[in-house]
Design a protein around this motif. Structure first.
Motif, PDB file in Angstrom:
ATOM      1  N   ARG A 225       0.554  -1.318   0.303  1.00 51.38           N
ATOM      2  CA  ARG A 225       0.111  -0.055  -0.154  1.00 51.38           C
ATOM      3  C   ARG A 225       0.568   1.045   0.046  1.00 51.38           C
ATOM      4  N   ALA A 226       1.981   1.265   0.823  1.00 47.30           N
ATOM      5  CA  ALA A 226       3.103   2.296   1.115  1.00 47.30           C
ATOM      6  C   ALA A 226       3.632   2.709  -0.502  1.00 47.30           C
ATOM      7  N   TYR A 227       3.954   1.674  -1.340  1.00 44.19           N
ATOM      8  CA  TYR A 227       4.477   2.025  -2.623  1.00 44.19           C
ATOM      9  C   TYR A 227       3.300   2.431  -3.678  1.00 44.19           C
ATOM     10  N   GLN A 228       2.433   1.871  -3.338  1.00 45.38           N
ATOM     11  CA  GLN A 228       1.950   2.422  -4.508  1.00 45.38           C
ATOM     12  C   GLN A 228       0.737   4.237  -3.968  1.00 45.38           C
ATOM     13  N   LYS A 229       0.590   4.294  -2.944  1.00 50.65           N
ATOM     14  CA  LYS A 229       0.726   5.879  -2.292  1.00 50.65           C
ATOM     15  C   LYS A 229       1.902   6.551  -2.718  1.00 50.65           C
ATOM     16  N   ALA A 230       3.229   5.793  -2.916  1.00 52.42           N
ATOM     17  CA  ALA A 230       4.651   6.542  -3.804  1.00 52.42           C
ATOM     18  C   ALA A 230       4.646   7.506  -4.353  1.00 52.42           C
ATOM     19  N   LEU A 231       3.832   6.338  -5.613  1.00 50.34           N
ATOM     20  CA  LEU A 231       3.587   6.572  -6.740  1.00 50.34           C
ATOM     21  C   LEU A 231       3.083   7.504  -7.144  1.00 50.34           C
ATOM     22  N   THR A 232       1.723   7.978  -6.113  1.00 50.75           N
ATOM     23  CA  THR A 232       0.749   8.822  -6.579  1.00 50.75           C
ATOM     24  C   THR A 232       1.499   9.837  -6.036  1.00 50.75           C
ATOM     25  N   ALA A 233       1.951  10.174  -4.877  1.00 52.87           N
ATOM     26  CA  ALA A 233       3.220  10.782  -4.029  1.00 52.87           C
ATOM     27  C   ALA A 233       3.534  11.289  -5.269  1.00 52.87           C
ATOM     28  N   PHE A 234       4.384  11.028  -5.414  1.00 54.02           N
ATOM     29  CA  PHE A 234       5.808  11.786  -6.961  1.00 54.02           C
ATOM     30  C   PHE A 234       5.161  12.204  -8.155  1.00 54.02           C
ATOM     31  N   ARG A 235       4.114  11.718  -8.827  1.00 57.38           N
ATOM     32  CA  ARG A 235       3.532  11.576 -10.214  1.00 57.38           C
ATOM     33  C   ARG A 235       2.792  13.163  -9.759  1.00 57.38           C
ATOM     34  N   ASN A 236       2.495  13.402  -8.414  1.00 57.84           N
ATOM     35  CA  ASN A 236       1.897  14.679  -7.679  1.00 57.84           C
ATOM     36  C   ASN A 236       2.937  15.572  -7.477  1.00 57.84           C
ATOM     37  N   TYR A 237       4.060  15.200  -6.662  1.00 56.84           N
ATOM     38  CA  TYR A 237       5.111  16.369  -7.159  1.00 56.84           C
ATOM     39  C   TYR A 237       5.445  16.704  -8.304  1.00 56.84           C
ATOM     40  N   GLY A 238       5.659  15.692  -9.379  1.00 55.38           N
ATOM     41  CA  GLY A 238       6.332  15.760 -11.220  1.00 55.38           C
ATOM     42  C   GLY A 238       5.367  16.460 -11.566  1.00 55.38           C
ATOM     43  N   ARG A 239       4.440  16.462 -10.968  1.00 55.81           N
ATOM     44  CA  ARG A 239       3.283  17.688 -11.978  1.00 55.81           C
ATOM     45  C   ARG A 239       3.372  19.318 -11.970  1.00 55.81           C
ATOM     46  N   PHE A 240       4.223  19.696 -10.772  1.00 52.98           N
ATOM     47  CA  PHE A 240       4.714  20.841 -10.338  1.00 52.98           C
ATOM     48  C   PHE A 240       6.292  21.325 -11.332  1.00 52.98           C
ATOM     49  N   LEU A 241       7.112  20.207 -11.783  1.00 53.52           N
ATOM     50  CA  LEU A 241       8.191  20.795 -12.124  1.00 53.52           C
ATOM     51  C   LEU A 241       8.051  21.152 -13.555  1.00 53.52           C
ATOM     52  N   ASP A 242       9.435  21.827 -13.733  1.00 57.85           N
ATOM     53  CA  ASP A 242       9.418  22.748 -14.896  1.00 57.85           C
ATOM     54  C   ASP A 242      11.072  22.145 -15.299  1.00 57.85           C
ATOM     55  N   PRO A 243      11.272  21.779 -16.454  1.00 57.89           N
ATOM     56  CA  PRO A 243      10.817  21.245 -17.013  1.00 57.89           C
ATOM     57  C   PRO A 243       9.529  20.305 -16.960  1.00 57.89           C
ATOM     58  N   PRO A 244       8.842  19.124 -17.390  1.00 55.17           N
ATOM     59  CA  PRO A 244       7.520  18.499 -16.305  1.00 55.17           C
ATOM     60  C   PRO A 244       8.462  16.779 -16.570  1.00 55.17           C
ATOM     61  N   VAL A 245       8.199  16.536 -15.657  1.00 60.23           N
ATOM     62  CA  VAL A 245       7.985  14.945 -15.976  1.00 60.23           C
ATOM     63  C   VAL A 245       6.829  13.965 -17.245  1.00 60.23           C
ATOM     64  N   GLU A 246       7.435  13.428 -18.095  1.00 61.28           N
ATOM     65  CA  GLU A 246       6.343  12.671 -18.982  1.00 61.28           C
ATOM     66  C   GLU A 246       6.342  10.766 -18.067  1.00 61.28           C
ATOM     67  N   THR A 247       5.374  10.213 -17.997  1.00 65.13           N
ATOM     68  CA  THR A 247       5.320   9.302 -17.790  1.00 65.13           C
ATOM     69  C   THR A 247       5.339   8.107 -18.396  1.00 65.13           C
ATOM     70  N   VAL A 248       6.092   7.356 -18.875  1.00 65.58           N
ATOM     71  CA  VAL A 248       5.828   6.618 -20.295  1.00 65.58           C
ATOM     72  C   VAL A 248       6.021   5.437 -19.764  1.00 65.58           C
ATOM     73  N   ARG A 249       4.821   4.769 -21.233  1.00 64.43           N
ATOM     74  CA  ARG A 249       4.949   3.404 -20.651  1.00 64.43           C
ATOM     75  C   ARG A 249       4.992   2.709 -22.147  1.00 64.43           C
ATOM     76  N   ILE A 250       5.976   1.797 -21.982  1.00 68.08           N
ATOM     77  CA  ILE A 250       6.393   1.350 -23.991  1.00 68.08           C
ATOM     78  C   ILE A 250       5.814  -0.298 -23.847  1.00 68.08           C
ATOM     79  N   PRO A 251       5.199  -0.856 -24.674  1.00 71.22           N
ATOM     80  CA  PRO A 251       4.868  -2.457 -24.293  1.00 71.22           C
ATOM     81  C   PRO A 251       5.733  -3.183 -24.663  1.00 71.22           C
ATOM     82  N   PHE A 252       5.580  -3.759 -23.362  1.00 68.96           N
ATOM     83  CA  PHE A 252       6.776  -4.977 -23.972  1.00 68.96           C
ATOM     84  C   PHE A 252       6.142  -6.350 -23.735  1.00 68.96           C
TER      85      PHE A 252
END
Length: 416
Positions: free
Chosen positions: A130-157
């Motif tokens: 549960r903590a790990y899933q919340k860590a992912l959410t918190a980091f991605r919320n943090y990344g929304r405020f950065l300049d340049p932004p953080v792009e979450t990429v998902r590559i088929p594999f």
């Protein structure tokens, strides 16, 4: 290269000593290694106070509060205490988004750090997951405020996907890039946050979890490096990235992948950084016996190492490792991309002999930085990882990623 410390001493590998998991209360109790509960709490507080791995970026007063609420070695007890601190920061960040974006960004960052520490070193209980899933959410919320932004990429594999974070410097196209691979207990979020410094030098980064960790789609095994070849294929499709100027950066366990890719993908890489990575001796039972008892590691070292293979027992673990050796696989001595290797003579997690073996195996020229007083990854009180990166790793990366004419001049200057 400059800054290479010539005071290199071989470390004798200690033989014997059989590792045994510490039996404690609870079916999912974590192993504190050589420490009992009170010793573990004291060592955790010490590392927080001194900003030492894996507790960097945490606050002393928050740590005292969390540790006061840990009453056993049960993994969920650990996860709950640190998650309570993280929840407070996450709630504050959400409330501040509309009124104080800078404060919200900082609070999301702190929430991620505490959730990540709550799941450390691996999410092997319900509370840690549960903590790990919340860590992912918190980091991605943090990344929304950065300049340049953080792009979450998902590559088929292979019917799944490789998740990663891409961040490119403003105004530089196509941008050179560092492909950063996370380690045994770190995750791509740590890599993405720590590597923000490369952006100030006009270099982008793509951060990804290594096999067996985080959101990686496969476990560690022979051939698992194909995951990173898929990432390189993807990066070559992005017009904003200069796919002819890519360096791989690794630290700790991920150094294994960097070293392997230096051979397999040498034509597509300007270089690789291998900081404290396993090559051959690490995988032997003779090393793992004493190595699993090291007090360099805070706790739960065997569960973290076993998890990346997907094994449970010590016998399975000790049998699994040797077939991963780069020596056994026949890579050592072959031509490779340029390598920078770094570690500490006193490393108790990965044998310094692996660095020497890599250097002496021929094939292509390599460069090294060795700290005679350093532990794992070369870090010491005088040389924390941040200083190693700023003064050793980053200058090397900048040289390797420079345009061809500039790189040639820099190499000539280093030879003088």
């Amino acid at each position: 290269m400059r800054n290479v410390d010539s005071r290199i001493f071989l470390r004798n590998v200690l033989l014997g000593a059989v590792f045994a998991l510490v039996a404690t209360t609870g079916a999912i109790a974590q192993s504190s290694g050589p420490r009992n509960l009170e010793e573990l709490k004291a060592e955790t507080q010490r590392r927080v106070d001194r900003n030492l791995t894996p507790a960097t970026g945490l606050k002393s007063e928050d740590a005292r509060e969390a540790l006061a609420n840990i009453h056993s070695l049960d993994r969920d007890d650990w996860a709950a205490a640190w998650s309570a601190i993280a929840d407070r920061y996450a709630s504050s960040a959400a409330a501040e988004e509309s009124s104080d974006k800078a404060k919200a960004q900082q609070d999301y960052l702190m929430a991620w750090r505490y959730y990540s520490f709550a799941r450390w070193p691996t999410p092997n209980s319900p509370g840690k997951e549960r903590a790990y899933q919340k860590a992912l959410t918190a980091f991605r919320n943090y990344g929304r405020f950065l300049d340049p932004p953080v792009e979450t990429v998902r590559i088929p594999f292979e019917g799944k996907e490789i998740a990663g974070y891409l961040r490119l410097p403003n105004g530089i196209r196509p941008a050179p890039l560092v492909l950063t691979i996370s380690a045994l207990d770190s995750r791509k979020e740590e890599s993405a946050q720590a590597d923000s410094g490369v952006l100030r030098n006009g270099i982008g980064f793509f951060a990804v979890d290594m096999p067996g960790t985080g959101e990686a789609p496969i476990k560690v095994d022979v051939g698992a490096e194909r995951m990173f070849s898929t990432v390189l294929n993807y990066l070559a499709t992005r017009a904003e990235i200069d796919s002819k100027r890519i360096v791989i950066r690794s630290i700790s366990w991920s150094g294994y992948w960097a070293a392997k890719l230096a051979y397999i993908e040498k034509s597509r890489l300007r270089g690789v950084v291998i900081q404290g990575g396993p090559v051959d001796g690490y995988f032997t039972p003779e090393w793992q016996g004493p190595g699993l008892k090291t007090d360099e590691y805070l706790f739960d070292l065997f569960p973290a190492r076993a998890a990346i293979y997907g094994v449970k027992t010590m016998d399975e673990f000790l049998a699994y490792g040797p077939h991963l050796s780069l020596k056994t696989e026949g890579y050592l001595g072959k031509p490779s991309a340029p390598m920078l290797t770094a570690d500490g003579v006193k490393d108790t997690q990965v044998p310094i002999g692996d660095l020497y073996l890599l250097l002496q195996s021929g094939g292509s020229a390599k460069e090294a930085w060795v700290n005679p007083d350093g532990g794992h990854t070369g870090r010491s009180e005088e040389w924390p990882n941040a200083r190693i990166f700023d003064e050793i790793v980053l200058p090397w990366i900048k040289t390797r990623l420079a345009p061809d004419s500039q790189m040639s001049r820099a190499q000539a200057a280093n030879r003088e």
